[in-house]
Design a protein around this motif. Sequence first.
Motif, PDB file in Angstrom:
ATOM      1  N   SER A 144       2.046   7.793  -6.053  1.00 52.50           N
ATOM      2  CA  SER A 144       1.114   8.915  -6.234  1.00 52.50           C
ATOM      3  C   SER A 144       1.777  10.235  -5.893  1.00 52.50           C
ATOM      4  O   SER A 144       1.669  11.216  -6.641  1.00 52.50           O
ATOM      5  CB  SER A 144      -0.129   8.731  -5.365  1.00 52.50           C
ATOM      6  OG  SER A 144      -0.832   7.584  -5.746  1.00 52.50           O
ATOM      7  N   LEU A 145       2.455  10.284  -4.755  1.00 53.32           N
ATOM      8  CA  LEU A 145       3.114  11.532  -4.344  1.00 53.32           C
ATOM      9  C   LEU A 145       4.249  11.907  -5.286  1.00 53.32           C
ATOM     10  O   LEU A 145       4.425  13.094  -5.614  1.00 53.32           O
ATOM     11  CB  LEU A 145       3.618  11.404  -2.911  1.00 53.32           C
ATOM     12  CG  LEU A 145       2.519  11.322  -1.852  1.00 53.32           C
ATOM     13  CD1 LEU A 145       3.126  11.040  -0.477  1.00 53.32           C
ATOM     14  CD2 LEU A 145       1.682  12.583  -1.828  1.00 53.32           C
ATOM     15  N   THR A 186       1.788   2.446  -3.436  1.00 50.34           N
ATOM     16  CA  THR A 186       0.735   3.261  -4.050  1.00 50.34           C
ATOM     17  C   THR A 186       0.848   4.709  -3.601  1.00 50.34           C
ATOM     18  O   THR A 186       0.778   5.640  -4.417  1.00 50.34           O
ATOM     19  CB  THR A 186      -0.651   2.699  -3.698  1.00 50.34           C
ATOM     20  OG1 THR A 186      -0.687   1.312  -4.018  1.00 50.34           O
ATOM     21  CG2 THR A 186      -1.741   3.415  -4.461  1.00 50.34           C
ATOM     22  N   TRP A 187       1.021   4.928  -2.292  1.00 51.38           N
ATOM     23  CA  TRP A 187       1.176   6.288  -1.768  1.00 51.38           C
ATOM     24  C   TRP A 187       2.415   6.958  -2.346  1.00 51.38           C
ATOM     25  O   TRP A 187       2.364   8.099  -2.807  1.00 51.38           O
ATOM     26  CB  TRP A 187       1.293   6.263  -0.243  1.00 51.38           C
ATOM     27  CG  TRP A 187      -0.012   6.220   0.471  1.00 51.38           C
ATOM     28  CD1 TRP A 187      -0.552   5.155   1.114  1.00 51.38           C
ATOM     29  CD2 TRP A 187      -0.955   7.281   0.605  1.00 51.38           C
ATOM     30  NE1 TRP A 187      -1.771   5.487   1.644  1.00 51.38           N
ATOM     31  CE2 TRP A 187      -2.042   6.787   1.349  1.00 51.38           C
ATOM     32  CE3 TRP A 187      -0.996   8.597   0.168  1.00 51.38           C
ATOM     33  CZ2 TRP A 187      -3.150   7.562   1.668  1.00 51.38           C
ATOM     34  CZ3 TRP A 187      -2.098   9.378   0.495  1.00 51.38           C
ATOM     35  CH2 TRP A 187      -3.154   8.854   1.236  1.00 51.38           C
ATOM     36  N   TYR A 235       0.836  -1.194   0.000  1.00 48.71           N
ATOM     37  CA  TYR A 235       0.000   0.000   0.000  1.00 48.71           C
ATOM     38  C   TYR A 235       0.882   1.260   0.000  1.00 48.71           C
ATOM     39  O   TYR A 235       0.520   2.274  -0.567  1.00 48.71           O
ATOM     40  CB  TYR A 235      -0.956   0.005   1.185  1.00 48.71           C
ATOM     41  CG  TYR A 235      -1.918  -1.167   1.188  1.00 48.71           C
ATOM     42  CD1 TYR A 235      -2.415  -1.695   0.010  1.00 48.71           C
ATOM     43  CD2 TYR A 235      -2.320  -1.749   2.373  1.00 48.71           C
ATOM     44  CE1 TYR A 235      -3.287  -2.768   0.012  1.00 48.71           C
ATOM     45  CE2 TYR A 235      -3.203  -2.823   2.384  1.00 48.71           C
ATOM     46  CZ  TYR A 235      -3.682  -3.327   1.204  1.00 48.71           C
ATOM     47  OH  TYR A 235      -4.553  -4.387   1.206  1.00 48.71           O
ATOM     48  N   GLY A 236       2.044   1.156   0.631  1.00 49.91           N
ATOM     49  CA  GLY A 236       2.987   2.271   0.628  1.00 49.91           C
ATOM     50  C   GLY A 236       3.500   2.597  -0.759  1.00 49.91           C
ATOM     51  O   GLY A 236       3.749   3.762  -1.081  1.00 49.91           O
ATOM     52  N   PHE A 284      -5.353   5.720  -7.145  1.00 49.83           N
ATOM     53  CA  PHE A 284      -5.108   5.256  -5.778  1.00 49.83           C
ATOM     54  C   PHE A 284      -6.307   4.471  -5.263  1.00 49.83           C
ATOM     55  O   PHE A 284      -6.163   3.368  -4.735  1.00 49.83           O
ATOM     56  CB  PHE A 284      -4.789   6.438  -4.857  1.00 49.83           C
ATOM     57  CG  PHE A 284      -4.501   6.006  -3.457  1.00 49.83           C
ATOM     58  CD1 PHE A 284      -3.255   5.532  -3.108  1.00 49.83           C
ATOM     59  CD2 PHE A 284      -5.490   6.030  -2.489  1.00 49.83           C
ATOM     60  CE1 PHE A 284      -2.983   5.101  -1.818  1.00 49.83           C
ATOM     61  CE2 PHE A 284      -5.229   5.608  -1.199  1.00 49.83           C
ATOM     62  CZ  PHE A 284      -3.976   5.139  -0.868  1.00 49.83           C
TER      63      PHE A 284
END
Length: 140
Positions: A46-47, A42-43, A39-40, A79
């Motif tokens: 995205s950032l 994905t973060w 999941y990290g 996301f």
Amino acid sequence: MLAGLQVTYLLFGIHGLYLWHLEARRARGEIRFNETGWYGVTWAASLAIFAYTVAVTDFSAAWNWVQFAAVTLALVANFGTTRRWAWSWPVWIAVNAVQAVYFWHAEYWVLFALQFVLAAMSVVGWQAWRRDERREVAVA
């Protein structure tokens, strides 16, 4: 900017499909996986894409703001889609609306028309995922 967005769609799509595969195997009790790490990713992606978009966008041109809005909304939608959250579909519809405006302005008629097809597909996806969520709640 929009061409780069297409690449991110592909990368998020591959990541999301694999994440869904891992989650399905976890749900069946077959495996445990590093949820924080996956999941990290994905973060972090995205950032990073958002930061890059901010860095390369010439905000003095009004139409670049429209492209920026499309990219930003698409990152949010991507996301949510990788996590298989139904709220991502209305965001995709907003992405299609913003991109339709831009493609109309740029006179990219095929891409303009495609946004309506994609928006219709998003409505169908949203209905299906909401139906799946209701089933999951009923089973729980």
